[in-house]
Write a protein that holds these residues in place. Structure first.
Motif, PDB file in Angstrom:
ATOM      1  N   GLU A 140     -51.293  -5.690 100.340  1.00 35.83           N
ATOM      2  CA  GLU A 140     -50.971  -5.315  98.959  1.00 35.83           C
ATOM      3  C   GLU A 140     -52.010  -4.380  98.323  1.00 35.83           C
ATOM      4  N   SER A 141     -53.175  -4.176  98.945  1.00 38.90           N
ATOM      5  CA  SER A 141     -54.246  -3.397  98.304  1.00 38.90           C
ATOM      6  C   SER A 141     -53.779  -1.997  97.922  1.00 38.90           C
ATOM      7  N   GLU A 142     -54.251  -1.552  96.749  1.00 43.11           N
ATOM      8  CA  GLU A 142     -54.053  -0.146  96.341  1.00 43.11           C
ATOM      9  C   GLU A 142     -55.186   0.648  96.960  1.00 43.11           C
ATOM     10  N   ILE A 143     -54.928   1.834  97.484  1.00 45.15           N
ATOM     11  CA  ILE A 143     -56.063   2.560  98.030  1.00 45.15           C
ATOM     12  C   ILE A 143     -56.566   3.622  97.059  1.00 45.15           C
ATOM     13  N   ASP A 144     -57.871   3.915  97.195  1.00 44.08           N
ATOM     14  CA  ASP A 144     -58.494   4.937  96.364  1.00 44.08           C
ATOM     15  C   ASP A 144     -58.503   6.235  97.196  1.00 44.08           C
ATOM     16  N   LEU A 145     -57.683   7.187  96.782  1.00 41.36           N
ATOM     17  CA  LEU A 145     -57.495   8.397  97.595  1.00 41.36           C
ATOM     18  C   LEU A 145     -58.719   9.312  97.594  1.00 41.36           C
ATOM     19  N   SER A 146     -59.602   9.132  96.590  1.00 40.73           N
ATOM     20  CA  SER A 146     -60.707  10.092  96.430  1.00 40.73           C
ATOM     21  C   SER A 146     -61.932   9.758  97.275  1.00 40.73           C
ATOM     22  N   VAL A 147     -62.049   8.512  97.765  1.00 44.24           N
ATOM     23  CA  VAL A 147     -63.309   8.085  98.396  1.00 44.24           C
ATOM     24  C   VAL A 147     -63.333   8.386  99.897  1.00 44.24           C
ATOM     25  N   GLY A 148     -64.521   8.255 100.482  1.00 44.09           N
ATOM     26  CA  GLY A 148     -64.667   8.467 101.927  1.00 44.09           C
ATOM     27  C   GLY A 148     -66.032   9.054 102.207  1.00 44.09           C
ATOM     28  N   LEU A 149     -66.141   9.751 103.305  1.00 39.71           N
ATOM     29  CA  LEU A 149     -67.428  10.355 103.639  1.00 39.71           C
ATOM     30  C   LEU A 149     -67.213  11.623 104.435  1.00 39.71           C
ATOM     31  N   VAL A 150     -68.190  12.492 104.330  1.00 36.86           N
ATOM     32  CA  VAL A 150     -68.130  13.738 105.093  1.00 36.86           C
ATOM     33  C   VAL A 150     -69.374  13.783 105.975  1.00 36.86           C
ATOM     34  N   LEU A 151     -69.173  13.691 107.288  1.00 40.49           N
ATOM     35  CA  LEU A 151     -70.310  13.675 108.216  1.00 40.49           C
ATOM     36  C   LEU A 151     -71.055  15.013 108.152  1.00 40.49           C
ATOM     37  N   GLN A 152     -72.364  14.932 108.336  1.00 41.28           N
ATOM     38  CA  GLN A 152     -73.174  16.156 108.402  1.00 41.28           C
ATOM     39  C   GLN A 152     -73.773  16.312 109.793  1.00 41.28           C
ATOM     40  N   ALA A 153     -73.695  15.249 110.606  1.00 45.48           N
ATOM     41  CA  ALA A 153     -74.261  15.313 111.958  1.00 45.48           C
ATOM     42  C   ALA A 153     -73.404  14.467 112.888  1.00 45.48           C
ATOM     43  N   LYS A 154     -73.118  15.033 114.075  1.00 43.91           N
ATOM     44  CA  LYS A 154     -72.282  14.318 115.042  1.00 43.91           C
ATOM     45  C   LYS A 154     -73.018  14.221 116.380  1.00 43.91           C
ATOM     46  N   VAL A 155     -72.394  13.548 117.340  1.00 44.88           N
ATOM     47  CA  VAL A 155     -73.054  13.289 118.632  1.00 44.88           C
ATOM     48  C   VAL A 155     -73.579  14.593 119.253  1.00 44.88           C
ATOM     49  N   GLY A 156     -74.837  14.564 119.667  1.00 43.13           N
ATOM     50  CA  GLY A 156     -75.475  15.724 120.291  1.00 43.13           C
ATOM     51  C   GLY A 156     -76.292  16.544 119.309  1.00 43.13           C
ATOM     52  N   ASP A 157     -76.075  16.376 118.001  1.00 42.27           N
ATOM     53  CA  ASP A 157     -76.847  17.127 116.992  1.00 42.27           C
ATOM     54  C   ASP A 157     -78.249  16.503 116.853  1.00 42.27           C
ATOM     55  N   TYR A 158     -79.222  17.372 116.496  1.00 38.92           N
ATOM     56  CA  TYR A 158     -80.583  16.872 116.241  1.00 38.92           C
ATOM     57  C   TYR A 158     -80.784  16.778 114.735  1.00 38.92           C
ATOM     58  N   VAL A 159     -81.346  15.657 114.269  1.00 42.51           N
ATOM     59  CA  VAL A 159     -81.655  15.536 112.833  1.00 42.51           C
ATOM     60  C   VAL A 159     -83.117  15.137 112.647  1.00 42.51           C
ATOM     61  N   HIS A 160     -83.693  15.579 111.521  1.00 47.25           N
ATOM     62  CA  HIS A 160     -85.028  15.137 111.130  1.00 47.25           C
ATOM     63  C   HIS A 160     -84.880  13.975 110.153  1.00 47.25           C
ATOM     64  N   ALA A 161     -85.866  13.091 110.134  1.00 46.87           N
ATOM     65  CA  ALA A 161     -85.836  11.993 109.159  1.00 46.87           C
ATOM     66  C   ALA A 161     -85.686  12.601 107.757  1.00 46.87           C
ATOM     67  N   GLY A 162     -84.829  12.013 106.940  1.00 51.56           N
ATOM     68  CA  GLY A 162     -84.648  12.503 105.566  1.00 51.56           C
ATOM     69  C   GLY A 162     -83.549  13.537 105.430  1.00 51.56           C
ATOM     70  N   GLU A 163     -83.024  14.023 106.555  1.00 51.63           N
ATOM     71  CA  GLU A 163     -81.882  14.956 106.476  1.00 51.63           C
ATOM     72  C   GLU A 163     -80.587  14.147 106.357  1.00 51.63           C
ATOM     73  N   PRO A 164     -79.570  14.695 105.699  1.00 50.57           N
ATOM     74  CA  PRO A 164     -78.338  13.909 105.520  1.00 50.57           C
ATOM     75  C   PRO A 164     -77.534  13.737 106.808  1.00 50.57           C
ATOM     76  N   LEU A 165     -77.077  12.497 107.029  1.00 44.99           N
ATOM     77  CA  LEU A 165     -76.151  12.222 108.133  1.00 44.99           C
ATOM     78  C   LEU A 165     -74.719  12.367 107.629  1.00 44.99           C
ATOM     79  N   ALA A 166     -74.554  12.091 106.330  1.00 46.08           N
ATOM     80  CA  ALA A 166     -73.216  12.187 105.730  1.00 46.08           C
ATOM     81  C   ALA A 166     -73.356  12.246 104.222  1.00 46.08           C
ATOM     82  N   ILE A 167     -72.281  12.669 103.559  1.00 45.96           N
ATOM     83  CA  ILE A 167     -72.204  12.586 102.101  1.00 45.96           C
ATOM     84  C   ILE A 167     -71.144  11.532 101.779  1.00 45.96           C
ATOM     85  N   LEU A 168     -71.556  10.516 101.032  1.00 41.68           N
ATOM     86  CA  LEU A 168     -70.603   9.465 100.654  1.00 41.68           C
ATOM     87  C   LEU A 168     -69.926   9.837  99.344  1.00 41.68           C
ATOM     88  N   HIS A 169     -68.625   9.566  99.257  1.00 39.75           N
ATOM     89  CA  HIS A 169     -67.867   9.778  98.014  1.00 39.75           C
ATOM     90  C   HIS A 169     -67.355   8.414  97.589  1.00 39.75           C
TER      91      HIS A 169
END
Ligand code: URA
Length: 434
Positions: free
Chosen positions: A369-398
């Motif tokens: 029965e849950s209503e869903i919130d169409l606006s929320v989710g996340l946008v990845l900024q790094a995927k498998v094989g990518d190199y990241v430094h500490a403090g860099e974004p892995l994703a943006i949460l909405h």
């Protein structure tokens, strides 16, 4: 015939014959056989499995448990497409207008989100006013007039699957090959298309975690399609990390629009081109994958796929202005990065957990029965094989709620695993069966 005897036969490892399968499907749909006996049979099937012949008979009985759509009023070879379900899988949104713009009539039946996976209908409802509740007549008219229509599973189409799926969902009997194959193929056969292209997902975000199981499922569904006289092609594709970058309904719509504008993520575009080539070849519009890809790339470059998408949204009651101005799609109030806790290569992403993080933000249903919130989710900024430094974004949460944001953030971070050494990017297309 008694349901009790069927349960015992399967429990003891026997095979059910066509009459027995027809009896239980008919009795379940009519309400004469109760949920608890069907649950017991599902669990017996889960442990004992089914032969190919039993799976075929189950599929046919489920397909014929309600109306069989007659698409003969649509000109040309009708091609349907179905994914076994994944995270960030917005393929139908971009692929169907691409294929329709190439001249293939797309008459497609779609579903809503299920567990940690998203659903096309929920995503499309990001367009205010959009509906998939079309009558058969309007469905056929839309395909004839604009080349594309998407409808939801009505109560009359494969009702046995509707009831069985809801039961399997709450009795831990979803991830069985025969039950998945019969569920998907019964709907596809009832929905009436001449050709069916299946996207069978494998990996941590899919129902089939192991590639060998996904290949076996793909082969089984292709064989069922062949026996039922439908040209069926299956692509086995990676779901060990989300597809593209966006996960969440309106965010995925935006990514699909970006792709139709020629600036989509590489893996997502590649999957659309692969599945689209299969659809164009099955629909007689291309001789080989090279010609098909050229046609598909052409309709992105000349803008006709984007225009087809806008036409389709409008024909189903949605506000097509958002296709050209995605800023009009639902937007979350909290938009915040999730920062990497360390330096390193991304070694693995628990893909189902990323889907669950989006669900926790409100992007999926916790109960029927849950209503869903169409606006929320996340946008990845790094995927498998990518190199990241500490403090860099892995994703943006909405998000729209601070406590949900905290819960989802933790879940998301736990899904990421790092390595000091370089990691290969996963292969997207694992195989094609026809
Ligand atoms: N999708 C379906 O439609 N059915 C299943 O059983 C699994 C995925």
């Amino acid at each position: 015939m008694r349901m009790y005897d069927l349960i015992m036969k399967k429990r003891n490892g026997g095979s059910l014959n066509r009459e027995e399968i027809d009896y239980f499907i008919r009795g379940y749909v009519s309400g004469e056989i109760p949920d608890y006996q069907v649950s017991a049979l599902m669990m017996a099937i889960y442990f004992q499995g089914m032969t190919k012949e039993e799976t075929l008979q189950l599929t046919l009985a489920m397909a014929h448990s309600g109306d069989m759509l007659d698409l003969s009023g649509i000109r040309g070879i009708k091609v349907d497409k179905h994914s076994t379900g994944g995270v960030g899988d917005k393929t139908s949104l971009a692929l169907t207008p691409m294929v329709a713009a190439c001249g293939i009539p797309v008459a497609k039946m779609s579903g809503r989100g299920l567990g940690h996976t998203g659903g096309t209908i929920d995503k499309l409802e990001s367009f205010p006013g959009f509906t998939t509740g079309l009558s058969e007549e309007r469905f056929i008219r839309n395909v004839n007039e604009i080349g594309i229509a998407i409808m939801g599973q009505t109560a009359d189409l494969a009702p046995a699957d509707k009831k069985l799926y809801a039961l399997r969902d709450v009795t831990a009997t979803v991830d069985n090959m025969s039950l998945i194959a019969s569920s998907i193929m019964s709907k596809k056969l009832a929905a009436g298309a001449d050709a069916i292209v299946l996207d069978v997902k494998t990996g941590s975000g899919a129902f089939m975690k192991e590639e060998k199981d996904a290949v076996a499922l793909a082969e089984e569904m292709v064989e069922i399609g062949r026996q039922a006289g439908r040209n069926t092609i299956a692509v086995v594709s990676d779901m060990d990390q989300p597809l593209g970058y966006a996960v969440g309904n309106a965010l995925e719509v935006k990514e699909a629009i970006d792709t139709l504008c020629g600036r989509g993520p590489e893996d997502f575009l590649e999957l659309c081109l692969t599945l689209g080539s299969c659809m164009l070849i099955a629909g007689g519009k291309a001789e080989d994958p090279k010609q098909a890809r050229k046609l598909l790339q052409g309709v992105i470059e000349d803008g006709s796929a984007l225009r087809k998408f806008a036409q389709f949204v409008e024909a189903q009651g949605g506000d097509a202005a958002a296709v050209y101005h995605p800023g009009l799609l639902p937007k979350a109030s909290i938009v915040r990065p999730v920062l990497s806790p360390r330096d390193g290569y991304i070694a693995h992403i628990a893909c189902d957990e990323v889907g669950t993080a989006s669900l926790l933000l409100g992007g999926g249903r916790q109960t029927k029965e849950s209503e869903i919130d169409l606006s929320v989710g996340l946008v990845l900024q790094a995927k498998v094989g990518d190199y990241v430094h500490a403090g860099e974004p892995l994703a943006i949460l909405h998000a729209n709620d601070e406590s949900k944001e905290r819960e989802a953030r933790k879940r998301f971070l736990d899904a990421y695993h790092f390595s000091r050494g370089p990691v290969d990017k996963p292969k997207l297309i694992k195989g094609i069966m026809m």
